[in-house]
Design an enzyme around this catalytic site. Structure first.
Site, mmCIF file in Angstrom:
data_model
loop_
_atom_site.group_PDB
_atom_site.id
_atom_site.type_symbol
_atom_site.label_atom_id
_atom_site.label_comp_id
_atom_site.label_asym_id
_atom_site.label_seq_id
_atom_site.Cartn_x
_atom_site.Cartn_y
_atom_site.Cartn_z
ATOM 1 N N LYS A 194 0.970 -1.292 0.236
ATOM 2 C CA LYS A 194 -0.317 0.059 -0.204
ATOM 3 C C LYS A 194 0.885 1.100 -0.577
ATOM 4 O O LYS A 194 0.338 2.745 -0.902
ATOM 5 C CB LYS A 194 -0.827 -0.176 0.602
ATOM 6 C CG LYS A 194 -2.110 -1.238 1.119
ATOM 7 C CD LYS A 194 -3.541 -1.023 1.849
ATOM 8 C CE LYS A 194 -3.981 -2.481 1.969
ATOM 9 N NZ LYS A 194 -4.891 -3.028 2.968
ATOM 10 N N GLN B 131 -4.841 -1.329 9.470
ATOM 11 C CA GLN B 131 -5.114 -3.058 8.951
ATOM 12 C C GLN B 131 -5.168 -3.729 9.459
ATOM 13 O O GLN B 131 -4.491 -3.567 10.722
ATOM 14 C CB GLN B 131 -3.306 -2.933 8.281
ATOM 15 C CG GLN B 131 -3.182 -3.971 7.152
ATOM 16 C CD GLN B 131 -3.172 -3.807 6.128
ATOM 17 O OE1 GLN B 131 -3.737 -3.293 5.580
ATOM 18 N NE2 GLN B 131 -3.789 -5.635 5.725
ATOM 19 N N ASP C 24 -11.032 3.267 3.373
ATOM 20 C CA ASP C 24 -11.274 1.213 3.166
ATOM 21 C C ASP C 24 -13.089 0.768 2.902
ATOM 22 O O ASP C 24 -13.365 0.571 2.224
ATOM 23 C CB ASP C 24 -10.884 0.799 4.983
ATOM 24 C CG ASP C 24 -9.210 -0.151 4.499
ATOM 25 O OD1 ASP C 24 -9.137 -0.520 3.027
ATOM 26 O OD2 ASP C 24 -9.291 0.050 5.867
#
Ligand code: GUN
Length: 282
Positions: free
Chosen positions: A52, A96, A119
């Site tokens: 990422k 995460q 997200d």
């Protein structure tokens, strides 16, 4: 012989388009930063987070890294999120997953300001998607829509079957296919006669979490098959939820593993970071 839907090439196209947009925003004085939080040192998470950050660098987004020890308390994590929620230079916050067991994931997801929820996991983002309003969309299903559109697969009016009903993939996938005017069926572990339901599908999205479970007996001749699964087989080789060798000869198009859905998730995270500029403006 199926057409291979190449997620590597399509994700690269998307990142190149975003790179231009990010440069244009920078020229106007807007610099995008993504805060990336990892708690603990789970090796898979470390790889994902590294990828990422690399993608951020490629498109010109600044990544701000927060690597917290496994023992971090929920309170400490919520405190950090609160600080980042109020930090103007940060446009997106990514925590995460999975988190260590002593931290409640849903509390953490809820703590992220919805306008920074790149997200797309916050209940407000999910709610907006379900009623057709603007908001962040979960990256993997958003990436699958891009794979279909950019491969010339029409969704409108098609029988779409989704296997799996997770909050991150199955449910948002169903909503997105519906938004594209597909006729959508969601199946799961309690579905009776899964095979015959799947055989109806013009577009079959498989997110079941079982290596190579879906073979040709589940697939209609000419169907488009999207494989969300990632597993390592007995020889440590990557494979998906779909038995590629069995299905490829009868499908009209199929995503490989690796190089199908996987690369799209990060490209769409970058897309959401750029989208965050629009969302902040209202
Ligand atoms: N862990 C596995 N996939 C994801 C994802 O898309 N987002 C976050 N935050 N964590 C993950």
């Amino acid at each position: 012989m199926a057409k291979i839907i190449d997620g590597k090439t399509i994700s690269q196209q998307i990142k190149d388009e975003l790179k231009e947009k990010v440069a244009a925003l920078k020229a106007e004085g807007t610099e995008i930063a993504l805060a990336v939080i990892q708690v603990g040192t789970d090796p898979a998470s470390t790889v994902y987070v590294g990828n990422k950050k690399k993608a951020c660098e490629y498109v010109g987004i600044r990544s701000e890294s927060y690597e917290l020890p496994e023992e971090t308390t929920q309170e400490e994590l919520l405190q950090l999120i609160d600080t980042l929620n109020h930090k103007d230079s940060v446009y997106g916050i990514l925590v995460q997953l999975p988190l260590p067991e002593h931290i409640q994931e849903d509390m953490v997801i809820r703590a992220i300001a919805p306008e920074k929820d790149v997200d797309g996991f916050h209940p407000q983002s999910v709610g907006a998607l379900s009623i057709g309003q603007k908001g962040f969309v979960s990256c993997t299903p958003a990436g699958i829509i891009q794979l279909l559109k950019r491969s010339g697969v029409e969704i409108e009016g098609k029988e779409c079957v989704v296997i799996g009903r997770s909050n991150i993939v199955g449910k948002p996938m169903a909503l997105l296919l519906l938004r594209e005017n597909g006729t959508v069926t969601v199946t799961h572990s309690k579905t009776k006669d899964l095979r015959s339901v799947c055989k109806r599908a013009d577009i079959l999205v498989v997110a079941i979490g079982k290596p190579k479970m879906i073979d040709a007996s589940y697939v209609k001749e000419g169907a488009v098959v999207i494989d969300v699964g990632v597993h390592r087989n007995e020889n440590r080789k990557l494979c998906g939820d779909v038995d590629f060798e069995s299905v490829e000869p009868i499908a009209s198009a199929i995503t490989p593993v690796p190089g199908g859905v996987g690369p799209m998730t990060i490209a769409m995270l970058m897309y959401n970071c750029v989208q965050a500029v629009e969302i902040r403006k209202g």
